[in-house]
Design a protein around this motif. Structure first.
Motif, mmCIF file in Angstrom:
data_model
loop_
_atom_site.group_PDB
_atom_site.id
_atom_site.type_symbol
_atom_site.label_atom_id
_atom_site.label_comp_id
_atom_site.label_asym_id
_atom_site.label_seq_id
_atom_site.Cartn_x
_atom_site.Cartn_y
_atom_site.Cartn_z
ATOM 1 N N GLY A 52 0.792 -1.222 0.000
ATOM 2 C CA GLY A 52 0.000 0.000 0.000
ATOM 3 C C GLY A 52 0.825 1.274 0.000
ATOM 4 O O GLY A 52 0.296 2.349 -0.206
ATOM 5 N N VAL A 149 -10.111 -1.466 -0.277
ATOM 6 C CA VAL A 149 -9.699 -0.456 0.716
ATOM 7 C C VAL A 149 -8.248 -0.050 0.486
ATOM 8 O O VAL A 149 -7.902 1.134 0.496
ATOM 9 C CB VAL A 149 -9.898 -0.997 2.151
ATOM 10 N N GLU A 152 -8.023 2.055 -2.658
ATOM 11 C CA GLU A 152 -8.547 3.412 -2.437
ATOM 12 C C GLU A 152 -7.519 4.261 -1.706
ATOM 13 O O GLU A 152 -7.296 5.420 -2.049
ATOM 14 C CB GLU A 152 -9.854 3.331 -1.644
ATOM 15 N N ARG A 153 -6.876 3.682 -0.683
ATOM 16 C CA ARG A 153 -5.855 4.413 0.063
ATOM 17 C C ARG A 153 -4.684 4.790 -0.846
ATOM 18 O O ARG A 153 -4.173 5.902 -0.792
ATOM 19 C CB ARG A 153 -5.341 3.557 1.217
ATOM 20 N N ARG A 154 -4.292 3.873 -1.714
ATOM 21 C CA ARG A 154 -3.186 4.138 -2.635
ATOM 22 C C ARG A 154 -3.538 5.248 -3.622
ATOM 23 O O ARG A 154 -2.746 6.148 -3.874
ATOM 24 C CB ARG A 154 -2.855 2.839 -3.370
ATOM 25 N N ARG A 156 -5.835 7.581 -3.207
ATOM 26 C CA ARG A 156 -5.974 8.836 -2.460
ATOM 27 C C ARG A 156 -4.604 9.455 -2.200
ATOM 28 O O ARG A 156 -4.411 10.660 -2.370
ATOM 29 C CB ARG A 156 -6.704 8.600 -1.142
ATOM 30 N N ASN A 157 -3.632 8.644 -1.811
ATOM 31 C CA ASN A 157 -2.281 9.154 -1.590
ATOM 32 C C ASN A 157 -1.690 9.728 -2.873
ATOM 33 O O ASN A 157 -1.031 10.779 -2.852
ATOM 34 C CB ASN A 157 -1.368 8.047 -1.050
#
Length: 198
Positions: A52, A149, A152-154, A156-157
């Motif tokens: 991630g 999830v 999405e975090r990746r 968003r970053n």
């Protein structure tokens, strides 16, 4: 609850223990993290992982049996899944290695789930078979949710990083434009100055 329904639930709990664990770890640069699972013959285990954050978003992964024979190995992968059926009793080891990186730590999300083997026979009720199918379906849905999830975090970053770079680039451009304008005004002003000769 009737005694027969209670007995059915107790039997199902004993016959179909599905274990699901979701983990998030940080593997330091030039290090590896290893985990163990004790399995018996014909037990099933699946390890699903995704990097991630950190570096090029890749990591080395392997899964070995009690005799240290590799059952699955991925080199520099950002995501992967390894499923095995144990051929012998003992402690099975799986490791995430970041030894190829000297600088970047890696953030790894992974799931481990398994099914303890219970021999199939003709006495299994259709309801129990349906419950087993539902348990496997739920396991797949959980894996997909955790994968989404992490993605999405990746993303968003990445979006936040791009936004920050665009902001600083715009500020730099504004400073450069004002600097060029000030220099041009000063330079053109020098053409119109009257030079007196004494």
């Amino acid at each position: 609850m009737t005694p027969s329904v209670f007995a059915l639930f107790c039997t199902l709990a004993a016959l179909l223990p599905c274990l699901v664990h979701g983990h998030m770890i940080e593997v330091a640069a030039s290090k590896k993290e290893c985990f163990f699972e004790d399995l018996h013959i014909n037990d099933q285990m699946t390890v699903t992982y995704q990097v991630g954050g950190g570096g090029h978003l890749d990591i080395d992964f392997w899964l070995a049996d009690p005799d240290n024979h590799a059952l699955g190995k991925h080199i520099k992968q950002s995501t992967g899944s390894v499923s095995i059926t144990a051929k012998k009793d003992g402690r099975h080891e799986y490791c995430f290695s970041n030894q190829m990186s000297a600088v970047a730590d890696k953030l790894v999300s992974f799931n481990v789930h398994g099914v303890i083997y219970v021999g199939e026979d003709d006495t299994i009720a259709p309801v129990e078979r349906e419950i087993r199918d539902l348990a496997n379906g739920l396991k797949s849905v959980k894996d997909e949710q955790e994968y989404i999830v992490v993605r999405e975090r990746r993303h968003r970053n990445t979006a936040e990083s791009t936004n920050s770079r665009v902001k600083w680039w715009s500020i730099l451009q504004a400073i450069l434009v004002f600097s060029v304008v000030a220099w041009q005004v000063y330079y053109l002003k020098s053409f119109f100055e009257v030079k007196r000769v004494i």
